[in-house]
Scaffold this motif. Structure first.
Motif, PDB file in Angstrom:
ATOM      1  N   ASP A  65      33.950 -31.736  35.372  1.00 34.09           N
ATOM      2  CA  ASP A  65      34.514 -30.293  35.834  1.00 34.09           C
ATOM      3  C   ASP A  65      35.283 -30.742  37.398  1.00 34.09           C
ATOM      4  O   ASP A  65      34.459 -30.867  38.130  1.00 34.09           O
ATOM      5  CB  ASP A  65      33.926 -29.112  35.860  1.00 34.09           C
ATOM      6  N   PRO A  66      36.669 -30.920  37.393  1.00 36.13           N
ATOM      7  CA  PRO A  66      37.080 -31.251  38.501  1.00 36.13           C
ATOM      8  C   PRO A  66      36.942 -30.115  39.697  1.00 36.13           C
ATOM      9  O   PRO A  66      37.092 -30.133  40.847  1.00 36.13           O
ATOM     10  CB  PRO A  66      38.638 -31.221  38.140  1.00 36.13           C
ATOM     11  N   ASP A  67      36.401 -28.884  39.061  1.00 36.81           N
ATOM     12  CA  ASP A  67      36.309 -28.094  40.095  1.00 36.81           C
ATOM     13  C   ASP A  67      34.647 -27.728  40.696  1.00 36.81           C
ATOM     14  O   ASP A  67      34.680 -26.708  41.209  1.00 36.81           O
ATOM     15  CB  ASP A  67      36.937 -26.532  39.680  1.00 36.81           C
ATOM     16  N   THR A  68      33.979 -28.518  40.142  1.00 39.88           N
ATOM     17  CA  THR A  68      32.584 -28.326  40.388  1.00 39.88           C
ATOM     18  C   THR A  68      32.286 -28.984  41.818  1.00 39.88           C
ATOM     19  O   THR A  68      32.635 -30.103  42.164  1.00 39.88           O
ATOM     20  CB  THR A  68      31.627 -29.002  39.349  1.00 39.88           C
ATOM     21  N   VAL A  69      31.375 -27.986  42.486  1.00 42.46           N
ATOM     22  CA  VAL A  69      31.235 -28.761  43.903  1.00 42.46           C
ATOM     23  C   VAL A  69      29.854 -29.741  43.691  1.00 42.46           C
ATOM     24  O   VAL A  69      29.415 -29.842  42.820  1.00 42.46           O
ATOM     25  CB  VAL A  69      30.630 -27.434  44.796  1.00 42.46           C
ATOM     26  N   SER A  70      29.924 -30.780  44.551  1.00 42.81           N
ATOM     27  CA  SER A  70      29.151 -31.883  44.644  1.00 42.81           C
ATOM     28  C   SER A  70      29.102 -32.552  45.994  1.00 42.81           C
ATOM     29  O   SER A  70      29.884 -32.526  46.746  1.00 42.81           O
ATOM     30  CB  SER A  70      29.632 -32.807  43.727  1.00 42.81           C
ATOM     31  N   TYR A  71      27.661 -32.697  46.148  1.00 39.52           N
ATOM     32  CA  TYR A  71      27.565 -33.484  47.429  1.00 39.52           C
ATOM     33  C   TYR A  71      27.550 -35.150  47.372  1.00 39.52           C
ATOM     34  O   TYR A  71      27.438 -35.724  48.331  1.00 39.52           O
ATOM     35  CB  TYR A  71      25.938 -33.256  47.901  1.00 39.52           C
ATOM     36  N   ARG A  72      28.017 -35.499  46.133  1.00 43.77           N
ATOM     37  CA  ARG A  72      28.105 -36.806  46.092  1.00 43.77           C
ATOM     38  C   ARG A  72      28.890 -37.617  46.876  1.00 43.77           C
ATOM     39  O   ARG A  72      28.496 -38.664  47.360  1.00 43.77           O
ATOM     40  CB  ARG A  72      28.468 -37.177  44.662  1.00 43.77           C
ATOM     41  N   PRO A  73      30.292 -37.099  47.477  1.00 44.97           N
ATOM     42  CA  PRO A  73      31.061 -37.749  48.272  1.00 44.97           C
ATOM     43  C   PRO A  73      30.430 -37.984  49.563  1.00 44.97           C
ATOM     44  O   PRO A  73      30.317 -39.322  49.965  1.00 44.97           O
ATOM     45  CB  PRO A  73      32.290 -36.668  48.337  1.00 44.97           C
ATOM     46  N   VAL A  74      29.717 -36.980  50.154  1.00 43.67           N
ATOM     47  CA  VAL A  74      29.123 -37.273  51.329  1.00 43.67           C
ATOM     48  C   VAL A  74      27.851 -38.138  51.192  1.00 43.67           C
ATOM     49  O   VAL A  74      27.429 -38.872  52.147  1.00 43.67           O
ATOM     50  CB  VAL A  74      28.729 -36.086  52.281  1.00 43.67           C
ATOM     51  N   LEU A  75      27.123 -37.920  50.127  1.00 39.48           N
ATOM     52  CA  LEU A  75      26.030 -38.841  50.045  1.00 39.48           C
ATOM     53  C   LEU A  75      26.335 -40.209  50.085  1.00 39.48           C
ATOM     54  O   LEU A  75      25.634 -41.318  50.413  1.00 39.48           O
ATOM     55  CB  LEU A  75      25.004 -38.440  48.739  1.00 39.48           C
ATOM     56  N   ALA A  76      27.381 -40.668  49.364  1.00 42.75           N
ATOM     57  CA  ALA A  76      27.962 -41.801  49.155  1.00 42.75           C
ATOM     58  C   ALA A  76      28.159 -42.392  50.545  1.00 42.75           C
ATOM     59  O   ALA A  76      28.136 -43.668  50.743  1.00 42.75           O
ATOM     60  CB  ALA A  76      29.133 -41.898  48.189  1.00 42.75           C
ATOM     61  N   VAL A  77      29.030 -41.689  51.188  1.00 48.44           N
ATOM     62  CA  VAL A  77      29.339 -41.978  52.869  1.00 48.44           C
ATOM     63  C   VAL A  77      27.888 -42.505  53.503  1.00 48.44           C
ATOM     64  O   VAL A  77      27.758 -43.363  54.212  1.00 48.44           O
ATOM     65  CB  VAL A  77      29.949 -40.908  53.382  1.00 48.44           C
ATOM     66  N   PHE A  78      26.890 -41.596  53.458  1.00 50.48           N
ATOM     67  CA  PHE A  78      25.583 -41.854  54.039  1.00 50.48           C
ATOM     68  C   PHE A  78      25.099 -43.224  53.678  1.00 50.48           C
ATOM     69  O   PHE A  78      24.594 -43.862  54.422  1.00 50.48           O
ATOM     70  CB  PHE A  78      24.728 -40.658  54.189  1.00 50.48           C
ATOM     71  N   ALA A  79      25.018 -43.357  52.235  1.00 57.17           N
ATOM     72  CA  ALA A  79      24.440 -44.429  51.423  1.00 57.17           C
ATOM     73  C   ALA A  79      25.098 -45.820  51.989  1.00 57.17           C
ATOM     74  O   ALA A  79      24.393 -46.674  52.451  1.00 57.17           O
ATOM     75  CB  ALA A  79      24.300 -44.275  50.141  1.00 57.17           C
ATOM     76  N   THR A  80      26.650 -45.847  52.148  1.00 57.80           N
ATOM     77  CA  THR A  80      27.231 -46.838  52.456  1.00 57.80           C
ATOM     78  C   THR A  80      26.978 -47.348  53.974  1.00 57.80           C
ATOM     79  O   THR A  80      26.555 -48.487  54.041  1.00 57.80           O
ATOM     80  CB  THR A  80      28.761 -46.532  52.241  1.00 57.80           C
ATOM     81  N   ALA A  81      26.994 -46.136  54.729  1.00 55.30           N
ATOM     82  CA  ALA A  81      26.742 -46.365  56.212  1.00 55.30           C
ATOM     83  C   ALA A  81      25.407 -47.046  56.571  1.00 55.30           C
ATOM     84  O   ALA A  81      25.228 -48.014  57.340  1.00 55.30           O
ATOM     85  CB  ALA A  81      26.932 -45.270  56.934  1.00 55.30           C
TER      86      ALA A  81
END
Length: 249
Positions: free
Chosen positions: A87-103
């Motif tokens: 669902d394109p409108d579903t809120v998710s922490y995935r983007p920021v978690l991906a940032v922290f994991a990559t960093a």
């Protein structure tokens, strides 16, 4: 020994010299992984595609048929097989978690490459600094959209709109300087300033005013909810600035 008849499906999808429908490719891959043999019909011109849609009364392609029944497009096909549809409108922490994991992985890699050890104080420092740089980069991809979302909750930006455009540049400068350890007299005040204002703004919007907002931390088009993770980003900047002051004393 009884042989089950092969499962067959028919799919109509756009395959033109200038455009191959990505959802058609996904549907073909999904059907094959589900064990179907395909009658793969290519719609090679715009006129052919429009004629197909008019004939079947559909607005989009690809269209999949199984046992003579029209299943529909790629999302419909996933539902048919009981698979999740995003669902394109579903809120998710995935983007920021991906940032922290990559960093974190970058920090560990640099720590290993320069010091021969994964667990070092510098690795923790680089993790925060790399996080700041990546988050700033995501904001800088579309500063205008970031600014619009940021103005929903940042206290200083609401009073002085240009700050919403300056913020990602300040975050990037502070992050880069903290990675290098250079110009601490500049990076520390920037991180303390934007981190403190950001933390206060998020705390007020979420925990005092009880507002449900999207966070601009990974760019203005994200679906990350404003809350604990957003507050953590700002607290990390403050902690890094305070640590660098302590380290240089």
């Amino acid at each position: 020994m009884l042989h089950r008849p092969a499962k067959r499906a028919t799919i109509y999808r756009m395959v033109m010299p200038e455009h191959t429908c990505p959802y058609g490719l996904k549907s073909v891959d999904l059907l094959r992984r589900q064990g179907y043999e395909l009658d793969d019909h290519w719609l090679t011109t715009r006129a052919e595609t429009d004629a197909f849609k008019a004939e079947h009364g559909v607005k989009t392609t690809p269209q999949t048929f199984i046992d003579g029944e029209r299943i529909g497009g790629h999302d419909d096909l996933r539902r048919h097989f009981g698979l999740k549809v995003a669902d394109p409108d579903t809120v998710s922490y995935r983007p920021v978690l991906a940032v922290f994991a990559t960093a974190a992985l970058m920090a560990l890699a640099v720590s290993w490459a320069t010091m021969g050890s994964l667990v070092t104080i510098h690795a923790a420092e680089w993790f925060i600094a790399f996080s700041m740089c990546i988050l700033a980069m995501l904001k800088l991809q579309d500063v205008e959209t970031f600014s619009t979302m940021f103005l929903n909750y940042d206290l200083l930006a609401k009073r002085y709109v240009p700050y919403s455009y300056v913020y990602p540049y300040g975050e990037l400068v502070a992050g880069v300087l903290m990675v290098s350890g250079a110009l601490i007299w500049l990076s520390v005040p920037i991180a303390l300033f934007i981190g403190t204002i950001g933390a206060v703004s998020v705390f007020k919007a979420v925990y005092i005013d009880k507002r449900e907002l999207k966070c601009a931390c990974v760019g203005g088009s994200s679906k990350v909810p404003l809350g604990f993770v957003s507050l953590t980003e700002n607290l990390m900047m403050i902690a890094m600035a305070v640590w660098m002051v302590f380290w240089t004393m």
